[in-house]
Design a protein around this motif. Structure first.
Motif, PDB file in Angstrom:
ATOM      1  N   LEU A  34     -29.011 -18.443  -5.182  1.00  0.00           N
ATOM      2  CA  LEU A  34     -28.987 -17.289  -6.080  1.00  0.00           C
ATOM      3  C   LEU A  34     -29.834 -16.164  -5.499  1.00  0.00           C
ATOM      4  O   LEU A  34     -30.810 -16.412  -4.785  1.00  0.00           O
ATOM      5  CB  LEU A  34     -29.559 -17.655  -7.454  1.00  0.00           C
ATOM      6  CG  LEU A  34     -28.761 -18.604  -8.352  1.00  0.00           C
ATOM      7  CD1 LEU A  34     -29.643 -19.084  -9.491  1.00  0.00           C
ATOM      8  CD2 LEU A  34     -27.518 -17.920  -8.890  1.00  0.00           C
ATOM      9  N   SER A  35     -29.461 -14.947  -5.854  1.00  0.00           N
ATOM     10  CA  SER A  35     -30.281 -13.785  -5.537  1.00  0.00           C
ATOM     11  C   SER A  35     -30.916 -13.287  -6.832  1.00  0.00           C
ATOM     12  O   SER A  35     -30.493 -13.676  -7.933  1.00  0.00           O
ATOM     13  CB  SER A  35     -29.419 -12.676  -4.931  1.00  0.00           C
ATOM     14  OG  SER A  35     -28.497 -12.194  -5.892  1.00  0.00           O
ATOM     15  N   ALA A  36     -31.909 -12.414  -6.722  1.00  0.00           N
ATOM     16  CA  ALA A  36     -32.532 -11.855  -7.917  1.00  0.00           C
ATOM     17  C   ALA A  36     -31.510 -11.121  -8.786  1.00  0.00           C
ATOM     18  O   ALA A  36     -31.515 -11.289 -10.013  1.00  0.00           O
ATOM     19  CB  ALA A  36     -33.690 -10.939  -7.521  1.00  0.00           C
ATOM     20  N   PRO A  37     -30.602 -10.294  -8.216  1.00  0.00           N
ATOM     21  CA  PRO A  37     -29.579  -9.653  -9.057  1.00  0.00           C
ATOM     22  C   PRO A  37     -28.690 -10.655  -9.785  1.00  0.00           C
ATOM     23  O   PRO A  37     -28.279 -10.418 -10.921  1.00  0.00           O
ATOM     24  CB  PRO A  37     -28.775  -8.827  -8.050  1.00  0.00           C
ATOM     25  CG  PRO A  37     -29.755  -8.515  -6.956  1.00  0.00           C
ATOM     26  CD  PRO A  37     -30.587  -9.743  -6.843  1.00  0.00           C
ATOM     27  N   ASP A  38     -28.398 -11.808  -9.129  1.00  0.00           N
ATOM     28  CA  ASP A  38     -27.618 -12.864  -9.803  1.00  0.00           C
ATOM     29  C   ASP A  38     -28.343 -13.334 -11.053  1.00  0.00           C
ATOM     30  O   ASP A  38     -27.738 -13.524 -12.118  1.00  0.00           O
ATOM     31  CB  ASP A  38     -27.417 -14.073  -8.875  1.00  0.00           C
ATOM     32  CG  ASP A  38     -26.514 -13.779  -7.695  1.00  0.00           C
ATOM     33  OD1 ASP A  38     -25.666 -12.873  -7.804  1.00  0.00           O
ATOM     34  OD2 ASP A  38     -26.675 -14.458  -6.659  1.00  0.00           O
ATOM     35  N   ILE A  39     -29.651 -13.549 -10.916  1.00  0.00           N
ATOM     36  CA  ILE A  39     -30.449 -14.061 -12.033  1.00  0.00           C
ATOM     37  C   ILE A  39     -30.520 -13.029 -13.154  1.00  0.00           C
ATOM     38  O   ILE A  39     -30.376 -13.363 -14.343  1.00  0.00           O
ATOM     39  CB  ILE A  39     -31.858 -14.442 -11.548  1.00  0.00           C
ATOM     40  CG1 ILE A  39     -31.762 -15.590 -10.529  1.00  0.00           C
ATOM     41  CG2 ILE A  39     -32.753 -14.841 -12.722  1.00  0.00           C
ATOM     42  CD1 ILE A  39     -33.052 -15.880  -9.796  1.00  0.00           C
ATOM     43  N   VAL A  40     -30.718 -11.766 -12.789  1.00  0.00           N
ATOM     44  CA  VAL A  40     -30.756 -10.686 -13.778  1.00  0.00           C
ATOM     45  C   VAL A  40     -29.455 -10.678 -14.581  1.00  0.00           C
ATOM     46  O   VAL A  40     -29.456 -10.580 -15.811  1.00  0.00           O
ATOM     47  CB  VAL A  40     -30.976  -9.315 -13.094  1.00  0.00           C
ATOM     48  CG1 VAL A  40     -30.733  -8.180 -14.087  1.00  0.00           C
ATOM     49  CG2 VAL A  40     -32.395  -9.229 -12.525  1.00  0.00           C
ATOM     50  N   ARG A  41     -28.347 -10.753 -13.863  1.00  0.00           N
ATOM     51  CA  ARG A  41     -27.037 -10.676 -14.517  1.00  0.00           C
ATOM     52  C   ARG A  41     -26.793 -11.881 -15.422  1.00  0.00           C
ATOM     53  O   ARG A  41     -26.317 -11.739 -16.552  1.00  0.00           O
ATOM     54  CB  ARG A  41     -25.936 -10.589 -13.458  1.00  0.00           C
ATOM     55  CG  ARG A  41     -24.527 -10.416 -14.052  1.00  0.00           C
ATOM     56  CD  ARG A  41     -23.462 -10.296 -12.979  1.00  0.00           C
ATOM     57  NE  ARG A  41     -23.310 -11.531 -12.219  1.00  0.00           N
ATOM     58  CZ  ARG A  41     -23.788 -11.710 -11.000  1.00  0.00           C
ATOM     59  NH1 ARG A  41     -24.458 -10.745 -10.385  1.00  0.00           N
ATOM     60  NH2 ARG A  41     -23.610 -12.865 -10.370  1.00  0.00           N
ATOM     61  N   ARG A  42     -27.134 -13.070 -14.969  1.00  0.00           N
ATOM     62  CA  ARG A  42     -26.800 -14.269 -15.729  1.00  0.00           C
ATOM     63  C   ARG A  42     -27.741 -14.525 -16.899  1.00  0.00           C
ATOM     64  O   ARG A  42     -27.333 -15.087 -17.923  1.00  0.00           O
ATOM     65  CB  ARG A  42     -26.767 -15.480 -14.795  1.00  0.00           C
ATOM     66  CG  ARG A  42     -25.616 -15.391 -13.791  1.00  0.00           C
ATOM     67  CD  ARG A  42     -25.572 -16.546 -12.830  1.00  0.00           C
ATOM     68  NE  ARG A  42     -25.359 -17.832 -13.508  1.00  0.00           N
ATOM     69  CZ  ARG A  42     -25.211 -18.980 -12.868  1.00  0.00           C
ATOM     70  NH1 ARG A  42     -25.263 -19.011 -11.536  1.00  0.00           N
ATOM     71  NH2 ARG A  42     -25.021 -20.101 -13.535  1.00  0.00           N
ATOM     72  N   LEU A  43     -28.994 -14.133 -16.770  1.00  0.00           N
ATOM     73  CA  LEU A  43     -29.948 -14.365 -17.852  1.00  0.00           C
ATOM     74  C   LEU A  43     -30.226 -13.123 -18.691  1.00  0.00           C
ATOM     75  O   LEU A  43     -30.910 -13.214 -19.715  1.00  0.00           O
ATOM     76  CB  LEU A  43     -31.266 -14.894 -17.285  1.00  0.00           C
ATOM     77  CG  LEU A  43     -31.217 -16.269 -16.612  1.00  0.00           C
ATOM     78  CD1 LEU A  43     -32.605 -16.682 -16.151  1.00  0.00           C
ATOM     79  CD2 LEU A  43     -30.647 -17.325 -17.564  1.00  0.00           C
ATOM     80  N   GLN A  44     -29.686 -11.993 -18.243  1.00  0.00           N
ATOM     81  CA  GLN A  44     -29.897 -10.731 -18.980  1.00  0.00           C
ATOM     82  C   GLN A  44     -31.380 -10.429 -19.169  1.00  0.00           C
ATOM     83  O   GLN A  44     -31.832 -10.046 -20.254  1.00  0.00           O
ATOM     84  CB  GLN A  44     -29.194 -10.795 -20.346  1.00  0.00           C
ATOM     85  CG  GLN A  44     -27.676 -10.923 -20.267  1.00  0.00           C
ATOM     86  CD  GLN A  44     -27.036  -9.681 -19.637  1.00  0.00           C
ATOM     87  OE1 GLN A  44     -27.130  -8.580 -20.172  1.00  0.00           O
ATOM     88  NE2 GLN A  44     -26.395  -9.849 -18.486  1.00  0.00           N
ATOM     89  N   LEU A  45     -32.135 -10.580 -18.083  1.00  0.00           N
ATOM     90  CA  LEU A  45     -33.570 -10.299 -18.102  1.00  0.00           C
ATOM     91  C   LEU A  45     -33.846  -9.011 -17.332  1.00  0.00           C
ATOM     92  O   LEU A  45     -33.078  -8.629 -16.440  1.00  0.00           O
ATOM     93  CB  LEU A  45     -34.351 -11.448 -17.452  1.00  0.00           C
ATOM     94  CG  LEU A  45     -34.356 -12.791 -18.182  1.00  0.00           C
ATOM     95  CD1 LEU A  45     -35.054 -13.840 -17.330  1.00  0.00           C
ATOM     96  CD2 LEU A  45     -35.035 -12.671 -19.540  1.00  0.00           C
TER      97      LEU A  45
ATOM     98  N   THR B  75     -37.767  -6.316 -13.318  1.00  0.00           N
ATOM     99  CA  THR B  75     -39.184  -6.526 -12.973  1.00  0.00           C
ATOM    100  C   THR B  75     -39.644  -7.928 -13.366  1.00  0.00           C
ATOM    101  O   THR B  75     -40.413  -8.575 -12.635  1.00  0.00           O
ATOM    102  CB  THR B  75     -40.073  -5.488 -13.675  1.00  0.00           C
ATOM    103  OG1 THR B  75     -39.795  -5.502 -15.089  1.00  0.00           O
ATOM    104  CG2 THR B  75     -39.806  -4.093 -13.142  1.00  0.00           C
ATOM    105  N   THR B  76     -39.163  -8.417 -14.524  1.00  0.00           N
ATOM    106  CA  THR B  76     -39.521  -9.775 -14.973  1.00  0.00           C
ATOM    107  C   THR B  76     -38.997 -10.812 -14.003  1.00  0.00           C
ATOM    108  O   THR B  76     -39.709 -11.740 -13.604  1.00  0.00           O
ATOM    109  CB  THR B  76     -38.950 -10.035 -16.376  1.00  0.00           C
ATOM    110  OG1 THR B  76     -39.503  -9.098 -17.305  1.00  0.00           O
ATOM    111  CG2 THR B  76     -39.277 -11.456 -16.838  1.00  0.00           C
ATOM    112  N   VAL B  77     -37.734 -10.655 -13.590  1.00  0.00           N
ATOM    113  CA  VAL B  77     -37.127 -11.598 -12.652  1.00  0.00           C
ATOM    114  C   VAL B  77     -37.864 -11.561 -11.322  1.00  0.00           C
ATOM    115  O   VAL B  77     -38.137 -12.605 -10.724  1.00  0.00           O
ATOM    116  CB  VAL B  77     -35.631 -11.289 -12.460  1.00  0.00           C
ATOM    117  CG1 VAL B  77     -35.062 -12.079 -11.279  1.00  0.00           C
ATOM    118  CG2 VAL B  77     -34.869 -11.611 -13.742  1.00  0.00           C
ATOM    119  N   HIS B  78     -38.195 -10.365 -10.845  1.00  0.00           N
ATOM    120  CA  HIS B  78     -38.907 -10.245  -9.572  1.00  0.00           C
ATOM    121  C   HIS B  78     -40.233 -10.996  -9.622  1.00  0.00           C
ATOM    122  O   HIS B  78     -40.584 -11.738  -8.687  1.00  0.00           O
ATOM    123  CB  HIS B  78     -39.156  -8.776  -9.241  1.00  0.00           C
ATOM    124  CG  HIS B  78     -39.977  -8.579  -8.007  1.00  0.00           C
ATOM    125  ND1 HIS B  78     -39.485  -8.772  -6.741  1.00  0.00           N
ATOM    126  CD2 HIS B  78     -41.302  -8.210  -7.860  1.00  0.00           C
ATOM    127  CE1 HIS B  78     -40.435  -8.543  -5.850  1.00  0.00           C
ATOM    128  NE2 HIS B  78     -41.551  -8.192  -6.517  1.00  0.00           N
TER     129      HIS B  78
END
Length: 257
Positions: A25-36, A39-42
């Motif tokens: 996974l990439s950070a953008p993947d995580i942002v998209r899938r968890l809707q976070l 900055t929090t994901v980073h």
């Protein structure tokens, strides 16, 4: 239950995302899938990477995979697993649901050994005990376990011309007939015993898998013939499959989504 800590929950949500897809996974993947928020994901990804829970994928900039730390935790958990104890807990839950006798058994050569058992509360019920050994080909758990073996291994254990022990008139006594029954079990995914080890009892069984996917045990539900019907069989098969899946999950197995 106490109040959940949001940051910990989010970190665990991120780790669980790696169980799906190709495991990267990439950070953008995580942002998209968890809707976070980004900055929090980073911050969470940076922390998880620093603690070796995730690591960069070589040659794929910005992508991560699980690191060594989750494996170490899983290995430590596996060290303390007790199939009999876990089986007893699951068997109790299944028995409470159907009020029939539930067993968990393992295969040893051509026999099964019952390692967990919970009785029905009915006055008429199967009489058995944990630790009992029976011919595998006469039981639903045994046939389920034999069906998990490669066919050459089954043939080696039950060679042509061998006369198999009969516990009742319904027991399979011919190796060719046994192989035919096992082929049907492989196709169906569950096993049924129709008065083959006890003239008054029928059973259904489903496979239990460990974290590698290997079948290591089977869970069965035994029912006196006075409570047996095709409708009841179908209900109990579903319950046996669910119970076996629950026990498999306790052993670290993760079924395909």
């Amino acid at each position: 239950m106490g109040r959940l800590v949001p940051a910990v929950t989010r970190a665990l949500d991120i780790l669980e995302l790696f169980l799906d897809g190709d495991g990267t996974l990439s950070a953008p993947d995580i942002v998209r899938r968890l809707q976070l928020p980004r900055t929090t994901v980073h911050e969470l990804v940076t922390t998880l990477a620093a603690r070796k829970y995730i690591v960069p994928v070589p040659g794929q900039s910005g992508r991560y995979r699980l690191g060594v730390r989750p494996y170490q935790l899983g290995a430590r958990y596996a060290e303390h697993l007790d199939l009999a104890a876990e089986g007893q807990q699951v068997a109790r839950t299944v028995a409470e649901t159907c009020d029939e006798t539930v067993h968990v058994a393992i295969l040893e050569d051509t026999d099964v050994i019952y390692i967990a058992k919970v009785d029905s509360t009915h006055a008429v019920r199967m009489v058995s005990a944990a630790g009992r050994r029976l011919p595998a080909h006469c039981t639903s758990v045994g046939k389920m376990l034999l069906a998990s073996l490669p066919e050459p291994e089954v043939a080696a254990r039950f060679p042509d011309g061998a006369e198999l022990t009969a516990m009742t008139p319904n027991s399979i006594t011919d190796p060719a007939a046994l192989r035919e029954a096992l082929a049907a079990i492989r196709e169906h995914g569950t096993a049924v015993e129709s008065r083959e080890s006890n003239p008054d009892v029928s059973c259904v069984a489903a496979p239990v898998r460990d974290r590698t996917g290997r079948v290591v045990a089977a869970l069965s539900i035994s029912v006196p013939m006075i409570r047996w019907s095709e409708e009841r069989r179908a209900e109990l098969e579903q319950l046996a499959v669910k119970g076996a899946a629950d026990l498999s999950e306790r052993l670290g197995h993760r079924s395909a989504a």
